[in-house]
Design an enzyme around this catalytic site. Structure first.
Site, PDB file in Angstrom:
ATOM      1  N   HIS A  88      37.549  49.509  40.965  1.00 19.42           N
ATOM      2  CA  HIS A  88      38.514  49.408  39.973  1.00 19.42           C
ATOM      3  C   HIS A  88      38.972  49.191  39.188  1.00 19.42           C
ATOM      4  CE1 HIS A  88      39.816  49.740  44.377  1.00 19.42           C
ATOM      5  NE2 HIS A  88      40.005  50.990  44.354  1.00 19.42           N
ATOM      6  N   GLU A  91      40.173  45.396  38.197  1.00 17.09           N
ATOM      7  CA  GLU A  91      39.252  44.608  38.577  1.00 17.09           C
ATOM      8  C   GLU A  91      38.364  44.082  37.998  1.00 17.09           C
ATOM      9  OE1 GLU A  91      39.392  45.486  43.411  1.00 17.09           O
ATOM     10  OE2 GLU A  91      41.456  46.172  42.789  1.00 17.09           O
ATOM     11  N   HIS A 195      35.078  43.792  43.733  1.00 16.32           N
ATOM     12  CA  HIS A 195      36.309  43.572  43.403  1.00 16.32           C
ATOM     13  C   HIS A 195      36.767  42.805  43.517  1.00 16.32           C
ATOM     14  CE1 HIS A 195      36.618  48.016  45.306  1.00 16.32           C
ATOM     15  NE2 HIS A 195      35.918  47.692  45.577  1.00 16.32           N
ATOM     16  N   GLU A 286      35.425  40.819  47.200  1.00 16.70           N
ATOM     17  CA  GLU A 286      36.586  40.448  46.426  1.00 16.70           C
ATOM     18  C   GLU A 286      36.428  38.910  46.310  1.00 16.70           C
ATOM     19  OE1 GLU A 286      39.407  42.309  46.333  1.00 16.70           O
ATOM     20  OE2 GLU A 286      38.678  43.862  47.903  1.00 16.70           O
TER      21      GLU A 286
END
Length: 457
Positions: A88, A91, A195, A286
């Protein structure tokens, strides 16, 4: 005009000198990342190999740097590992961390014992940015910046084939096709994609069709025990991920891990595709509450993630590995290598070298190997904890030709599965020898040239 040319030359050389001094903790644009990777490849030519796996919608190269004792080609017995960042575009922390990981690994080889053992025993592939177009379009906002999608406005982490949903020949974006081709070209064993927007390690499945995989709100894979271990390896080696709720209004993740579906269902995700069709166990990391944190936070983010990035790479040595050979000692391609009790949606198969890798926690496992025209072989193996010795258990299977020339793998040799919507025919794996790349590097002594440059201005 001459002064302008000299100024441009000096700025370019300044960037090279900065690379030589060490990588700054800031956001480097796509051109700067490319220059950095090429400089690293030139300075560490025996340890690295740089190649592009394809191009983005806007024509930017998707550069992958390979690091290891044998960077240019796959070697039997040495597992392939990969990190993917910036899927992404907004990110951005993973992109920064992977560049600093490259610097740490290259500088630490032969001086840092852990780095040396990792690079001697593993071939590591690093794709700092899967979505450079999105990055270039992103804005510096903590959570709501633009740039998540690719240039076509597509979320790349929703664009892969999905084992649990009917796929109406959905168009694959250029970046997704490049990664799918990349997966088919190397026998990857373990992976993580990086991410931002939370602090947690998520593992497959991300999706479900309500079958037997759905258990108490989680979509549980046959290798759930291994995935939980992998996620915990990252979480527990991270300074605070394992503490759970790290972000404002974030869900409380016990031990800093979550099943992907339990967190929220996701169709067309990359980690499920890696696992089901690529035989590569992948988790999603994440790594920051802010998707685009301020640059002042980057040194701290590197400090808390570095031990976890290294520990996770070591897990590629879990379980058992080896070759499947026929009675003449020739590799058997596409032989099924199945672990009793693990009903994978797509059975694991050997590659063109007859190699297999099966990530397993320590314990006793019965492994069954079948191939057309060969007698099936079953063997119970006692698997130790491979990461301690930087090698999985090595075991080769030797098959004998069946007495019936028409023998083929019977349906009973393949476990009952929840059938995916696309064929489980394995991707043609072609462990590459050398990836061609138009590599450019600095051809001058930068410090001397920079000194001359300053005298001219």
């Amino acid at each position: 005009m001459m002064i302008l040319f000299t100024l441009c030359l000096c700025l370019w050389l300044e960037a090279l000198v900065s690379t030589a001094r060490g990588l700054d903790f800031r956001y480097h644009n796509t051109v700067e990342v490319e220059q950095y990777l090429k400089a690293i490849n030139k300075n560490y030519s025996s340890l690295t190999h740089l190649h592009s796996i394809g191009k983005s919608v806007e024509g930017r190269d998707l550069w992958v740097l390979i690091l290891g004792k044998y960077p240019t080609e796959h070697k039997i017995g040495i597992p392939e590992f990969k990190y993917v960042g910036n899927m992404h575009g907004n990110e951005v922390v993973g992109r920064v961390l992977l560049l600093h990981l490259i610097e740490f690994l290259t500088q630490g080889y032969l001086s840092d014992p852990l780095v040396t053992r990792i690079l001697n025993s593993t071939r590591i592939h690093i794709l700092p940015s899967m979505n450079p177009d999105g990055f270039e379009a992103s804005t510096r906002d903590c959570m709501y910046s633009e740039g998540r999608f690719n240039k076509h406005g597509v979320d790349l982490n929703r664009n892969f084939p999905d084992a649990f949903e009917k796929d109406e020949e959905e168009k694959r974006e250029a970046e997704v096709r490049a990664v799918m081709d990349w997966l088919s070209s190397e026998p990857f064993v373990l992976s993580a994609n990086l991410h931002g927007g939370a602090v947690v390690a998520s593992y497959p499945y991300d999706n479900s069709n309500g079958g037997g995989e759905l258990q108490r709100g989680s979509s549980v894979s046959p290798d759930n025990d291994v995935f939980v271990h992998l996620a915990k390896t990252y979480s527990l080696n991270h300074t605070h991920m394992h503490k759970g709720n790290n972000c404002y209004e974030s869900k409380d993740f016990k031990e800093g891990i979550t099943n992907g579906f339990y967190w929220y269902p996701l169709s067309g995700g990359m980690q499920d595709y890696n696992y089901v069709w690529g035989q590569c166990l992948e988790i999603t990391l994440e790594l920051s509450c802010c998707k685009y944190p301020s640059e002042s936070e980057l040194p701290g983010l590197w400090a808390v993630n570095k031990p976890a990035l290294l520990a996770y790479m070591q897990q590629v040595h879990l379980g058992v590995k080896g070759q499947v050979l026929d009675s003449a000692g020739a590799p058997v391609q596409n032989a099924l290598v199945e672990v009793e009790g693990r009903r994978n949606l797509c059975p694991f198969r050997t590659d063109r070298n007859g190699e297999y890798y099966r990530l397993l926690l320590p314990g006793n496992y019965t492994v069954k190997v079948t191939a057309p025209g060969q007698e099936p072989v079953m063997k119970t193996l006692s698997v130790p904890y491979g990461p301690d010795s930087f090698s999985a258990l090595m075991h080769n299977f030797v098959l004998q030709r069946s007495s019936s020339s028409s023998t083929s793998i019977s349906s009973s040799s393949i476990p009952d599965v929840t059938h995916p919507t696309e064929s489980c025919t394995s991707m043609v794996r072609n462990p590459a020898g050398s990836h061609s790349a138009n590599l450019l590097g600095p051809g001058l002594m930068p410090s001397l040239a920079l000194t001359l440059c300053r005298l001219l201005l």
